[in-house]
Design a protein around this motif. Structure first.
Motif, short mmCIF file in Angstrom:
data_model
loop_
_atom_site.label_atom_id
_atom_site.label_comp_id
_atom_site.label_asym_id
_atom_site.label_seq_id
_atom_site.Cartn_x
_atom_site.Cartn_y
_atom_site.Cartn_z
N ARG A 123 0.83 -1.21 0.00
CA ARG A 123 0.00 0.00 0.00
C ARG A 123 0.86 1.26 0.00
O ARG A 123 0.53 2.24 -0.66
CB ARG A 123 -0.94 0.00 1.19
N ALA A 124 1.94 1.23 0.75
CA ALA A 124 2.85 2.39 0.77
C ALA A 124 3.47 2.60 -0.61
O ALA A 124 3.58 3.74 -1.08
CB ALA A 124 3.93 2.19 1.82
N HIS A 125 3.85 1.52 -1.26
CA HIS A 125 4.42 1.63 -2.60
C HIS A 125 3.38 2.15 -3.60
O HIS A 125 3.70 2.99 -4.45
CB HIS A 125 4.96 0.27 -3.05
N GLU A 126 2.16 1.68 -3.48
CA GLU A 126 1.10 2.14 -4.37
C GLU A 126 0.80 3.63 -4.13
O GLU A 126 0.61 4.39 -5.08
CB GLU A 126 -0.17 1.31 -4.17
N ALA A 127 0.79 4.04 -2.87
CA ALA A 127 0.57 5.46 -2.56
C ALA A 127 1.71 6.30 -3.12
O ALA A 127 1.49 7.40 -3.65
CB ALA A 127 0.46 5.66 -1.05
N TRP A 128 2.94 5.79 -3.01
CA TRP A 128 4.09 6.52 -3.55
C TRP A 128 3.99 6.63 -5.07
O TRP A 128 4.31 7.68 -5.64
CB TRP A 128 5.39 5.83 -3.16
N ARG A 129 3.54 5.58 -5.74
CA ARG A 129 3.39 5.63 -7.20
C ARG A 129 2.33 6.65 -7.61
O ARG A 129 2.52 7.38 -8.59
CB ARG A 129 3.02 4.24 -7.74
N ILE A 130 1.23 6.71 -6.89
CA ILE A 130 0.18 7.69 -7.19
C ILE A 130 0.71 9.11 -6.97
O ILE A 130 0.51 10.00 -7.80
CB ILE A 130 -1.07 7.41 -6.34
N TYR A 131 1.40 9.31 -5.85
CA TYR A 131 2.00 10.61 -5.56
C TYR A 131 2.98 11.01 -6.66
O TYR A 131 2.95 12.14 -7.15
CB TYR A 131 2.70 10.55 -4.20
N GLN A 132 3.83 10.09 -7.07
CA GLN A 132 4.82 10.38 -8.11
C GLN A 132 4.14 10.66 -9.45
O GLN A 132 4.58 11.52 -10.20
CB GLN A 132 5.79 9.20 -8.25
N HIS A 133 3.04 9.98 -9.73
CA HIS A 133 2.29 10.21 -10.96
C HIS A 133 1.79 11.65 -11.02
O HIS A 133 1.95 12.34 -12.03
CB HIS A 133 1.13 9.22 -11.06
N TYR A 134 1.17 12.11 -9.94
CA TYR A 134 0.65 13.47 -9.92
C TYR A 134 1.77 14.51 -9.89
O TYR A 134 1.64 15.59 -10.47
CB TYR A 134 -0.32 13.68 -8.76
N LEU A 135 2.86 14.18 -9.24
CA LEU A 135 4.01 15.08 -9.24
C LEU A 135 4.57 15.22 -10.65
O LEU A 135 4.91 16.32 -11.09
CB LEU A 135 5.08 14.56 -8.28
N ASP A 136 4.65 14.12 -11.37
CA ASP A 136 5.13 14.16 -12.76
C ASP A 136 4.20 14.95 -13.66
O ASP A 136 4.65 15.60 -14.60
CB ASP A 136 5.30 12.74 -13.31
N LYS A 137 2.91 14.90 -13.38
CA LYS A 137 1.96 15.65 -14.19
C LYS A 137 2.09 17.16 -13.99
O LYS A 137 1.67 17.93 -14.85
CB LYS A 137 0.52 15.20 -13.88
#
Length: 191
Positions: free
Chosen positions: A18-32
């Motif tokens: 779950r922490a990894h998935e949350a980090w991926r979502i955070y990184q996705h929006y940061l990249d956007k």
């Protein structure tokens, strides 16, 4: 022999997943947010304003503000400095600043890119804001002395940085695409 084998490192607990998935979502929006520099900086200014208002209204946490100011000054120096310092004379693999008039043009490459500068600055304001909720960080200090010391430090540091820019003839800012005074549109075609 060890029965665990090499697979024990690849098995993640549900919390880690779950922490990894949350980090991926955070990184996705940061990249956007990467291409939207103006909106990013407006958001950072809002966060900085909220932090400043909090410090002003609670009349404390000046040592946190001073530490934040020193950190932001350090980030600014990295943002204004070239990746390869011509003063060091080191040879690098990448492009460097031209040191003679006969050198070819090489673009200015920052030691700290704009996105990392923005991201570090925003994180610093958020962390400083969170620190204002813990009284352990509210060290009683006479804030005018800290402010005067920071201003002196800022002026001396910027003077040195500007002297470095003048000495090595670089400008760390570009204001859009360079326009040339080529052919004029009138008189070139007969209508």
């Amino acid at each position: 022999m060890d029965e665990s084998g090499g697979d024990s490192g690849s098995v993640a607990t549900p919390v880690q997943q779950r922490a990894h998935e949350a980090w991926r979502i955070y990184q996705h929006y940061l990249d956007k947010t990467t291409p939207h520099a103006n909106y990013r900086w407006i958001g950072t200014l809002v966060v900085a304003l909220i932090y400043c208002l909090r410090v002003y209204y609670i009349q404390g946490f000046y040592i946190i503000a001073y530490g934040l100011g020193i950190y932001l000054l350090n980030l600014l120096i990295g943002f204004l400095s070239p990746l390869v310092d011509p003063e060091a004379g080191g040879v690098s693999d990448g492009p460097s600043l031209p040191t003679r008039g006969s050198d070819e043009f090489k673009p200015f490459i920052r030691r700290l890119p704009e996105f990392k500068f923005w991201y570090s600055m925003t994180k610093a304001f958020c962390i400083a804001f969170l620190m204002t909720f813990f009284s352990v960080f509210d060290v009683p200090v006479f804030w005018p002395i800290l402010l005067c010391y920071w201003i002196v430090l800022f002026v001396l540091t910027m003077r040195r940085q500007i002297a470095h820019m003048i000495k090595y003839k670089y400008i760390p800012f570009s204001f859009g695409k360079q326009k040339y005074g080529g052919r004029s549109s009138s008189g070139s075609r007969a209508d």
